[in-house]
Each structure stands twice: as structure tokens, then as C-alpha cells.
Design a protein around this motif. Sequence first.
Motif, PDB file in Angstrom:
ATOM      1  N   GLN A 131      44.838  -2.308-112.274  1.00 35.30           N
ATOM      2  CA  GLN A 131      44.164  -1.028-112.414  1.00 35.30           C
ATOM      3  C   GLN A 131      45.082   0.094-111.956  1.00 35.30           C
ATOM      4  N   ASP A 143      42.261   0.000-116.705  1.00 36.72           N
ATOM      5  CA  ASP A 143      42.712  -1.385-116.565  1.00 36.72           C
ATOM      6  C   ASP A 143      43.758  -1.690-117.628  1.00 36.72           C
ATOM      7  N   ARG A 148      42.245   5.302-113.284  1.00 34.76           N
ATOM      8  CA  ARG A 148      41.655   3.995-112.953  1.00 34.76           C
ATOM      9  C   ARG A 148      41.534   3.064-114.158  1.00 34.76           C
ATOM     10  N   ARG A 158      41.220  -8.812-112.473  1.00 30.69           N
ATOM     11  CA  ARG A 158      42.182  -8.147-111.590  1.00 30.69           C
ATOM     12  C   ARG A 158      42.643  -9.111-110.499  1.00 30.69           C
TER      13      ARG A 158
END
Length: 148
Positions: free
Chosen positions: A29, A38, A36, A22
Motif C-alpha cells: 500500500q 494498493d 493509499r 498485504r
Amino acid sequence: MIEKALRAANEQQEEVVRHVFRKAGLLWQCKSLTCRFDNTPAHELCEGCGRQRDGRRVGDRVPPSAHPDDFEDLRPLLKEHFAYQGKRLPDAVTFEKDFANFWRSYDATLHYGPHTELYDFDSGAVETALDELGRAEPGEHLRVALSR
């Protein structure tokens, strides 16, 4: 590469690997409190829930080449089309351009949360409205949110 790194990580390492990806911009995300998920940068919408990166419901994507008034005329036209067809109203419809840079009424993407499907508009009214938008610029997409 991302999948390979996640498979190699054990349960304790996985969150660290995701955090690093990230930070490096290789994953984003979803900001939806109930998701939540990814996603890779190639995905504009969350693969987990179909929402935008900020967690909001899928919204309009008005290309610079489209006049806002003409674009707004599409929303009620599309809602009417789905009501007439007896088809469930999608959250949004995304139109692509053809090789001549005109908006296509076929192979439109219907968004139902994270699920998408291709759809051909047989209706002359939708095709006419897209023709009235004129030519698209390279790289443009047109998305009309119907869940408003």
C-alpha cells in the motif's frame, strides 16, 4: 488471482482480503497520505499517484555501474532539454539499457505522477551523457528525478 479474489469479496470482505494480501506480500500500500493505493510487488512506483513505496516523490535510482558525479550531470542537462523543447518537465526520467548493455536515449520513460509516456531524446547532448556513463550491468535501470 488478486483481482479475482477482490471481485468475489463483498464490500465488508474486501478490506480483509486486501489486508491478507498485504500481509502475504502480494500487495503493498502506498504510504502517501493522499493516496493509499494498493499495488502489486511488480510495481516499483505507485500506480495511483506515481510516488515511491514510502509515499515520497519519485526519486533517483542510481545504478551501481554509474559514477555519482556523471549521474548528477544528467539532471541539469535533462532540465535544459525539456525547457528547450518547450515540453512540460516530468517528475523523473527512467532510462533502460540496450542489448549491448549501454544506456538507451530512445524509449526513455517520462514520469508524470502516475502517468508515464515513452520519449526519444533527439538531443546529442543527452545521448553523449548516457554514453559517458558506460555499460550497465544486467537488471539495472537509471532514473533521474527532476522534481527536486
